[in-house]
Design a protein around this motif. Structure first.
Motif: not given
Lengths: 134, 479
Positions: B145-171
């Motif tokens: 289930e977590q892998i599926n989220r990553i496959l469809e959500g990419g870096a953006k999903y991890l940023v939303e989960k707290g693994y990065g800054e908001k600007e990370d996905a934009e960049n």
């Protein structure tokens, strides 16, 4: 003893020429060559795994077999050094793999390519040329 | 044998093999190269492979090679092909096994003197935090289930989960997420391989480097990018790991068989393709997008661990993501042909997207300047930050992806001593954290083209403009 495989020149990837007295031995040697070329050092007790593959022809069978080995190796953290075939034809393969846990690995093989892939019958047995993406 | 006489010289940095060269070519084949780099290509199969690419169904205008071209399988590395959307070819071989192999650059506010005393400790800490994933992956295994989220959500999903800054996905290129991703089309085998690989580096030419800005070529753009002389930056080069390799394996197998159904004949099985608007074509693209998203997530997770190591050793000073680029990917993009806007399926195999200023797909931050392009050098040599230029429109807004190999791995191991390479780099003041001398020998600078020459060519050809040159302080190859 004659070496069962040779590394051929290729700029980016891993190209090998494998020999085998029979098709079965060719497949076994291709698997062993793959692990040797990846610089794998095994350790520990011998483990066994079942393998069963069906493919439309012998070339695809070789690709499918080696791809399955790569999958098992990565997910189980194992390298295989022998296979006892229960069935073997140009489009089916069934048997038991013998391997050990991987202690050290130099290179990850990403995939088995179809680029200039061939199996040739020679006087003394069979010869295959395989290019792996590394 | 193909030689220089088979080419038409368009200008000092662009050469073309006409369509008439081989009867199965649908379009001409073009290479961006200086005369010297062009001559180096004749030593391997790369030009023949570029000509093979020109036979793809639906290919538009020409097949293209960048100056870092070298022999691959199917496509040459450094190869680009755009096919007509929606019925042109989609080819897994035009992306490769390492889907969305790419590079990102993190920039700090500190100069190299300010971290000099901590450099060795920092390199060691990063090496501990970011495993290569060889033999074993990370300790935590993700659920399907977590892998599926990553496959469809990419870096953006991890940023939303707290693994990065908001600007990370934009960049990130494509904002770190391709919308076409559908996890249903990724096999259980592929997902299983990826479960403990988010945040792992891989092997081969993948690396992490602590670098400093060595030279600024364009002060105005460097300032906009936040780059300054002697600034400490961190480069991450990796891809989609075993998950991506399995997607490629699965779909390549399918395409080798079904392409006959569509009446497609090609000079190399590894170019296997189908029309995009078929169920096989769309399924591959959906799965490839998942692989690409996984790679962005992987580089995002590595960033998370690099930041942890940085904070522990250096302190609270921030590491900001300048940009993240993919260099093995297929994308649907809009381009202009003969004054008409057209959707194309652009395959970049060892080549980097480089959008110019005002391109609508760029985030506001880079709308005026153009897209930052990150070009990694070989181990111990320089890397570059470039910026996209309008002139590269003719190459579907694409530039090179690195230095490009010039010596096989086998020859490198035979002729180069890894120990000597580490010693030479040490004498230059570069720290190497690597567990295998063999791995160092394979990736030694002598095994690659000169990255300065490659970048000089794309700069002079007008494909991108040089902004800054980076040199390594520490090379980290994973535990």
């Amino acid at each position: 003893m004659r070496k069962f495989f040779e590394i051929l020149p290729h700029k980016a990837d891993l190209k090998i020429k494998v020999f085998g007295a029979s098709k079965k031995e060719l497949f076994l040697n291709a698997m062993k060559a793959m692990f040797e070329a990846a610089g794998i050092k095994p350790e520990g007790k011998v483990v066994k795994r079942k393998i069963k593959i069906q493919s439309p022809d012998i070339l695809q069978l070789l690709v499918d077999f080696l791809s399955e080995i790569l999958y098992l190796s990565e997910t189980e953290n194992e390298a295989y050094f022998n296979i006892k075939f229960k069935k073997f034809s140009d489009n089916t393969l069934e048997g038991e793999l013998f391997g050990k846990k991987i202690k050290e690995q130099g290179l990850i093989i990403k995939g088995v390519t179809y680029h200039n892939l061939e199996i040739r019958k020679k006087k003394e047995g069979y010869l295959a040329t395989i290019l792996f993406d590394v | 044998m193909i030689s220089k006489k088979d080419f038409i010289k368009i200008n000092d940095y662009l050469w073309e093999i006409p369509k008439s060269f081989r009867s199965d070519m649908r379009v001409p084949a073009r290479i961006y190269a200086s005369e010297k780099l062009l001559e180096e290509c004749f030593r391997d199969e790369s030009i023949k492979q570029l000509i093979n690419v020109a036979t793809l169904p639906g290919i538009v205008k020409y097949s293209i090679a960048m100056p870092d071209i070298h022999e691959g399988y199917g496509f040459p590395i450094g190869g680009v092909a755009a096919t007509k959307y929606p019925d042109g070819a989609i080819s897994p071989g035009g992306v490769g096994f390492d889907i969305n192999c790419g590079v990102r650059l993190l920039i700090s506010n500190l100069n190299n003197q300010e971290i000099a005393s901590q450099l060795d400790k920092l390199a060691e800490e990063i090496q501990k935090e970011v495993p290569s994933g060889l033999g074993k992956g990370r300790e935590v295994k993700l659920s399907t289930e977590q892998i599926n989220r990553i496959l469809e959500g990419g870096a953006k999903y991890l940023v939303e989960k707290g693994y990065g800054e908001k600007e990370d996905a934009e960049n990130c290129e494509s904002y770190g997420k391709l919308e076409w991703a559908e996890a249903n089309y990724v096999s259980e085998k592929a997902k299983n391989r990826g479960r403990n690989q988010v945040g792992t580096l891989g092997s081969g030419n993948h690396f992490l480097e602590i670098q400093k800005v060595d030279q600024i070529y364009n002060e105005e753009i460097a300032k906009e990018f936040g780059l300054f002389p002697n600034q400490v930056v961190i480069m991450i080069h990796t891809g989609s790991r075993g998950l991506g390799h399995q997607i490629a394996t699965d779909y390549l197998r399918e395409m080798v068989f079904v392409m006959q159904k569509y009446g497609i004949r090609l000079p190399d099985k590894e170019l296997a393709c189908v029309p995009f608007n078929t169920k096989e074509g769309e399924r591959y693209f959906n799965a490839m997008c998942c692989g690409a998203n996984f790679a962005w997530a992987n580089r995002q997770m590595i960033t998370f661990y690099v930041r942890k190591a940085w904070e522990r050793i250096i302190g609270k000073e921030k590491l900001t993501l300048l940009y993240d680029v993919a260099h093995n990917i297929a994308k649907i993009e809009e381009h202009e042909i003969n004054g008409q806007k057209m959707k194309l399926i652009v395959h970049r195999k060892g080549a980097t997207r480089a959008f110019p200023p005002e391109h609508p797909e760029l985030p506001d931050r880079y709308r005026k300047t153009g897209q930052p392009v990150i070009i990694p050098g070989s181990m111990g040599t320089a890397s570059y930050v470039l910026v996209g230029e309008e002139k590269s429109k003719e190459a579907w807004y694409t530039v090179c992806h690195g230095a490009g190999r010039t010596m096989s791995r086998a020859k490198a191991i035979k002729t180069i001593s890894g120990r000597n390479v580490v010693e030479t780099l040490r004498q230059k003041g570069i720290i190497v954290k690597c567990y295998s001398f063999k791995g160092v020998a394979e990736e030694a600078p002598q095994a690659y083209k000169n990255v300065d020459e490659v970048v000089d060519t794309v700069h002079k050809a007008g494909l991108s403009q040089r902004v800054a040159r980076l040199v390594p302080l520490a090379v980290i190859k994973g535990e």
